[in-house]
Design an enzyme around this catalytic site. Structure first.
Site, PDB file in Angstrom:
ATOM      1  N   TYR A 231     -67.750  19.045  40.742  1.00 19.87           N
ATOM      2  CA  TYR A 231     -67.239  20.330  41.201  1.00 19.87           C
ATOM      3  C   TYR A 231     -66.041  20.643  40.308  1.00 19.87           C
ATOM      4  O   TYR A 231     -64.992  20.010  40.409  1.00 19.87           O
ATOM      5  CB  TYR A 231     -66.837  20.201  42.665  1.00 19.87           C
ATOM      6  CG  TYR A 231     -66.268  21.408  43.364  1.00 19.87           C
ATOM      7  CD1 TYR A 231     -66.146  22.645  42.752  1.00 19.87           C
ATOM      8  CD2 TYR A 231     -65.854  21.299  44.688  1.00 19.87           C
ATOM      9  CE1 TYR A 231     -65.634  23.731  43.421  1.00 19.87           C
ATOM     10  CE2 TYR A 231     -65.331  22.380  45.374  1.00 19.87           C
ATOM     11  CZ  TYR A 231     -65.210  23.592  44.749  1.00 19.87           C
ATOM     12  OH  TYR A 231     -64.687  24.669  45.419  1.00 19.87           O
TER      13      TYR A 231
ATOM     14  N   LYS B  18     -71.180  22.308  39.758  1.00 14.36           N
ATOM     15  CA  LYS B  18     -70.660  23.411  40.556  1.00 14.36           C
ATOM     16  C   LYS B  18     -69.434  23.926  39.816  1.00 14.36           C
ATOM     17  O   LYS B  18     -68.371  23.302  39.845  1.00 14.36           O
ATOM     18  CB  LYS B  18     -70.307  22.943  41.963  1.00 14.36           C
ATOM     19  CG  LYS B  18     -69.692  24.029  42.830  1.00 14.36           C
ATOM     20  CD  LYS B  18     -69.371  23.519  44.228  1.00 14.36           C
ATOM     21  CE  LYS B  18     -68.667  24.593  45.047  1.00 14.36           C
ATOM     22  NZ  LYS B  18     -68.354  24.131  46.422  1.00 14.36           N
TER      23      LYS B  18
END
Length: 302
Positions: free
Chosen positions: A143, A168
């Site tokens: 992420y 992400k």
């Protein structure tokens, strides 16, 4: 035998829902309501769930609560959805969470951005490598919120850990995303627009094939309408959805996203689906702002 992670990659190229974590009146995790909200997502057509994401108040949950949220999600989803468990904090904690997920049959984990005042680029690689190498059977999704991170560092990580299969990406800059993805390897990873529906059209135009969503807790059909439009290349249709969700997302993003989770829970509370309480350092929405959120949610439910 080399693992290809085909099903995990397909699950990332979708609406990646970040479910809320509802709290009971005594402040504990409300497991029954949590499972009811998960069923609502599944019944609404959502097929990828991220327990312990930021909309789930990951950083406000105790370790045993994060395990509970993971277990409830796995039990409720069964074979109906792919699970992408959020893990993070220090390396031993993240590794323990990833292995807990693996023991439950989960096949993917998302590694939250390192929370540390001093993050070097090589240290970022080392952090993620330690986690990815501890669960080589699982697909791993970093992420990324660090605008300074170079794309070639992600490529370096994936060279060492082929189970790093998706990203992400949550830097609010579509041009930076386009460059980062190409420097890392556009076709090497599944690119998930980590800033949800507001950024999905611009990020899809640059190579993303999935997006995360907190809004999906409130109106699954709205998020699914957007991804269907984006998959078909119908950007005018996608932007109609964008216009539909614009004010809701502006409220979430206000004041440095202080009310990001708060607005989602307020909308759910207005629909009678869960309590509005969030944990510090978030706060419940002031009375003066609740009517607008309720009106938006009511409009989506009709």
């Amino acid at each position: 035998m080399t693992t290809t992670f085909e099903s995990q990659r397909a699950a990332l190229a979708d609406v990646v829902a970040i479910p809320v974590t509802p709290f009971a009146e005594d402040g504990s995790v409300d497991r029954d309501t949590h499972r009811a909200l998960l069923r609502r997502l599944l019944d609404g057509g959502v097929r990828t769930l991220t327990p312990n994401g930021n909309t789930g108040e990951f950083y406000a949950l105790a370790p045993e609560e994060r395990r509970l949220v993971t277990e409830s999600t796995v039990e409720e989803a069964g074979e109906r959805a792919a699970i992408l468990v959020g893990v993070g904090h220090d390396v031993p904690t993240a590794v323990a969470s990833a292995r807990h997920a693996r023991a439950l049959g989960v096949r993917m984990v998302m590694v939250h951005q390192p929370v540390h005042p001093y993050v070097s680029q090589s240290g970022w690689v080392d952090y993620h490598r330690a986690i990815a190498e501890s669960v080589p059977e699982l697909g791993v999704v970093p992420y990324i919120r660090n605008a300074r991170l170079a794309g070639d560092r992600l490529a370096e990580l994936a060279d060492a850990c082929p189970n790093v299969i998706g990203v992400k990406y949550a830097v609010p800059d579509a041009a930076r995303f386009a460059g980062f993805a190409r420097d890392a390897g556009l076709d090497r990873f599944v690119w998930v627009a980590g800033l949800a529906e507001p950024y999905a059209p611009s990020y899809f135009s640059a190579g993303a094939t999935g997006f995360t969503s907190g809004l999906v807790n409130v109106a699954p059909s709205v998020s699914l309408n957007m991804i269907e439009a984006l998959r078909s290349g119908d950007y005018p249709a996608a932007m109609k959805v964008w216009e539909q969700i614009r004010r809701f997302e502006e409220l979430r993003a206000a004041d440095g996203s202080a009310n990001n989770v708060t607005v989602v829970k307020e909308a759910l509370a207005s629909l009678g689906l869960c309590r509005r309480e969030v944990r510090p350092p978030s706060r419940p929405l002031p009375e003066s702002e609740r009517a607008e959120v309720a009106a938006i949610a009511a409009g989506w439910s009709t």
